[in-house]
Design a protein around this motif. Structure first.
Motif, PDB file in Angstrom:
ATOM      1  N   ARG A 178      -1.935  -5.375   6.298  1.00  0.00           N
ATOM      2  CA  ARG A 178      -2.631  -5.991   5.156  1.00  0.00           C
ATOM      3  C   ARG A 178      -4.138  -5.807   5.272  1.00  0.00           C
ATOM      4  N   ILE A 180       0.655  -4.971  -0.348  1.00  0.00           N
ATOM      5  CA  ILE A 180       0.089  -5.239   0.974  1.00  0.00           C
ATOM      6  C   ILE A 180       1.155  -5.532   2.036  1.00  0.00           C
ATOM      7  N   THR A 181       2.402  -5.157   1.752  1.00  0.00           N
ATOM      8  CA  THR A 181       3.502  -5.324   2.710  1.00  0.00           C
ATOM      9  C   THR A 181       3.971  -3.946   3.160  1.00  0.00           C
ATOM     10  N   LYS A 232      -4.908  -2.215   4.365  1.00  0.00           N
ATOM     11  CA  LYS A 232      -4.657  -1.947   2.951  1.00  0.00           C
ATOM     12  C   LYS A 232      -5.723  -2.612   2.075  1.00  0.00           C
TER      13      LYS A 232
END
Length: 165
Positions: free
Chosen positions: A142, A32-33, A145
């Protein structure tokens, strides 16, 4: 030195257990980065999350600058919340609380980050132009995602608030 806060809420149509399994696994932070941040776990993510756990990362918060980031998991309540605090890294202070709670149709995930920027007045001047912009971009990524992975509860709006004290 100013104190800043980021507050984010998102809702997903998944169980609390599924959310906890994903969020409490440090390996999933890379998922999530944003790729451009060059996020890489160096050590400490080889066990399930526990209080006192030290995790070391390498990250490039902006082009041309790579740093080591060391966090400690200071509090864990299984299935409900955990707190990570920076021990070494790009911030003068980083205290990140992660909460998960049941809501109608799924869960709400809430992040509250209290942070300070180093370099005094120079850091304060850089905050709106660089740091705030970067954090908004990271949390927007984020949100997208996590929505792609888990779906979204349309009835509950996502929130992202950044403020200073």
């Amino acid at each position: 030195m100013k104190l800043y806060q980021l507050h984010s809420k998102q809702a997903f149509p998944i169980s609390k257990q599924k959310a906890w399994e994903f969020l409490s696994n440090p390996e999933n932070l890379k998922v999530i980065t944003p790729e451009h941040m060059g996020f890489h776990i160096l050590s400490g993510a080889d066990r399930p999350m526990f209080s006192g756990q030290i995790i070391q990362y390498k990250v490039s918060p902006f082009p041309g600058y790579t740093t080591k980031w060391v966090t400690e998991i200071t509090h864990v309540k299984e299935g409900e919340y955990f707190v990570d605090e920076q021990r070494f890294g790009p911030y003068a202070l980083w205290h990140h609380k992660h909460f998960i709670k049941d809501i109608d149709g799924g869960i709400e995930m809430e992040d509250i980050i209290d942070y300070k920027i180093p370099f005094g007045i120079l850091g304060q001047l850089a905050h709106p132009v660089i740091v705030k912009k970067q954090l908004k971009q990271i949390f927007s990524y984020r949100e997208k995602k996590l929505t792609k992975l888990f779906g979204r509860l349309e009835s509950i709006p996502n929130e992202l608030i950044l403020k200073s004290f």
